[in-house]
Design an enzyme around this catalytic site. Structure first.
Site, PDB file in Angstrom:
ATOM      1  CG  MET A   1       1.777   0.340  -4.334  1.00 40.52           C
ATOM      2  SD  MET A   1       1.646  -1.182  -3.607  1.00 40.52           S
ATOM      3  CE  MET A   1       0.985  -2.033  -4.695  1.00 40.52           C
ATOM      4  CG  MET A   2       4.355   7.306  -8.115  1.00 39.16           C
ATOM      5  SD  MET A   2       3.803   7.006  -9.088  1.00 39.16           S
ATOM      6  CE  MET A   2       5.156   7.271 -10.056  1.00 39.16           C
TER       7      MET A   2
ATOM      8  CD  GLN B   1      -3.655   6.729  -8.071  1.00 39.41           C
ATOM      9  OE1 GLN B   1      -2.551   7.234  -7.997  1.00 39.41           O
ATOM     10  NE2 GLN B   1      -5.025   6.731  -7.095  1.00 39.41           N
TER      11      GLN B   1
ATOM     12  CB  CYS C   1       0.529  10.880  -3.890  1.00 38.21           C
ATOM     13  SG  CYS C   1       2.310  11.124  -3.793  1.00 38.21           S
TER      14      CYS C   1
ATOM     15  CG  HIS D   1      -4.264   5.754   2.803  1.00 37.59           C
ATOM     16  ND1 HIS D   1      -2.935   5.663   2.097  1.00 37.59           N
ATOM     17  CD2 HIS D   1      -4.171   4.873   4.387  1.00 37.59           C
ATOM     18  CE1 HIS D   1      -1.738   5.334   2.983  1.00 37.59           C
ATOM     19  NE2 HIS D   1      -2.853   4.600   4.399  1.00 37.59           N
TER      20      HIS D   1
ATOM     21  CG  ASN E   1      -5.831   2.239   0.441  1.00 32.80           C
ATOM     22  OD1 ASN E   1      -4.524   3.286   0.249  1.00 32.80           O
ATOM     23  ND2 ASN E   1      -4.522   0.721   0.689  1.00 32.80           N
ATOM     24  N   GLY E   2      -5.462   0.629   3.839  1.00 31.56           N
ATOM     25  CA  GLY E   2      -4.152   1.141   4.622  1.00 31.56           C
ATOM     26  C   GLY E   2      -4.066  -0.465   5.400  1.00 31.56           C
TER      27      GLY E   2
ATOM     28  N   GLY F   1      -1.922  -2.554  -0.559  1.00 33.74           N
ATOM     29  CA  GLY F   1      -1.151  -2.329  -2.041  1.00 33.74           C
ATOM     30  C   GLY F   1      -0.213  -3.148  -1.276  1.00 33.74           C
TER      31      GLY F   1
END
Length: 336
Positions: A25-26, A77, A107, A178, A218-219, A240
């Protein structure tokens, strides 16, 4: 504070398992965040923020690769689409001691699209396959892919199946899915995490069609009960934002999802486990806020949480004695 790693340590490192992981996660999963999360779970696989090939090859690579042995198992990543550049970055990751290299094909931001990074690559499965092959030829650590189930204009199941098929033929054996499409025209990255509907059924169909591949879901997953349910279908689950905003969830992961006998840290003990790390960071001239901003969710769900967050996000900027303030915040978690 553990020594930082420039190469793989001689000691036995924990095994790499993707049964449970925290998503890249940015602005969030930096080295301080990862060190904190590792206090709560020994077995969770942690990911860095996405690092672009340009940043590694033309920027301060030592800063981007910096981590400590306590963070293992740990994956880097990468964002990029030039096979030779990705291969060079994968070599840097392996030399730095990372357990895995993951390619970002999910992304949705405009900025990365313009550089052929992220979800837009789902329209170019042959290129992604070339990228994966180049990285696999360059390193011995696993090369994995994190992707969406589609993008606007290319969101059929047949296209998703073709994407996975081409990339797995290049040697990728682990895909983190995701389970939303990414809408690249008209939605912000935040909206792309919320508006496109979750389609766990599509991800499950990929697992049925590629039973020999490792498929990680994921999600939208928020609880360990949901994790256990999804693990009936998938090989692993990735959380996340829930893992970030409610990090104490990780304190039960080792017991509930890995069957480990390790004792569960209390919230107070989790705070105490960070004190020496913070003191070392302060001694290096760092700010306590660099670390404690990742810990605000530790008090989620009980009385005193608001005061806890105020101390570590507002008062922290006004004090000349940050460790004393840290101890004050920790006392609010005493008995929890």
């Amino acid at each position: 504070m553990p020594l930082e790693s420039a190469s793989k340590p001689e000691t036995t490192r924990p095994p790499l398992s993707r049964r449970f992981s925290v998503a890249p996660m940015m602005d969030w999963t930096d080295r301080h965040c990862r060190f904190f999360l590792r206090q709560l779970s020994r077995h969770t696989l942690l990911y860095t923020e996405m690092v672009t090939t340009g940043a590694l090859l033309h920027g301060d690579s030592a800063r981007f690769l910096r981590h400590c042995e306590a963070e293992y198992p740990l994956a880097l990543q990468l964002g990029g689409s030039v096979p030779a550049e990705l291969a060079a970055c994968a070599e840097l990751a392996e030399a730095a001691g990372y357990d895995e290299v993951n390619l970002n094909v999910g992304c949705p931001s405009d900025r990365v699209q313009n550089n052929m990074i992220g979800a837009c690559l789902m329209a170019h499965p042959a290129l992604v396959a070339d990228c994966v092959k180049a990285m696999r030829d360059a390193v011995s650590i696993p090369v994995t892919v994190k992707h969406r189930i589609g993008i606007d204009g290319r969101d059929s199941y047949a296209e998703l199946r073709d994407f996975v098929g081409q990339v797995c033929e290049a040697g990728c054996e682990s895909f983190t899915v995701h389970a939303r499409i990414a809408i690249l025209s008209g939605l912000s990255p935040k909206e792309n995490r919320e508006i496109p509907p979750l389609r766990y059924d599509v991800a499950a169909q990929i697992k049925r069609d590629f039973p020999d591949l490792e498929i990680i879901l994921n999600g939208g997953i928020k609880t360990l009960d949901e994790c256990r349910s999804h693990l009936q279908t998938f090989d692993g689950v990735m959380l996340g934002r829930e893992a970030y905003h409610n990090p104490y969830l990780l304190a039960q992961v080792d017991r509930q999802l890995f069957g480990a006998e390790a004792p569960t840290l209390s919230r107070f003990e989790a705070m105490q486990s960070m004190r020496d790390y913070i003191a070392a960071h302060l001694a290096e001239g760092g700010s306590m806020h660099h670390i404690t901003r990742h810990m605000l969710g530790l008090a989620q769900g009980f009385k005193g949480a608001r005061r806890f967050r105020q101390l570590l996000s507002v008062d922290i900027h006004k004090t000349a004695e940050p460790l004393a303030l840290f101890d004050q915040a920790a006392q609010l978690l005493q008995g929890h």
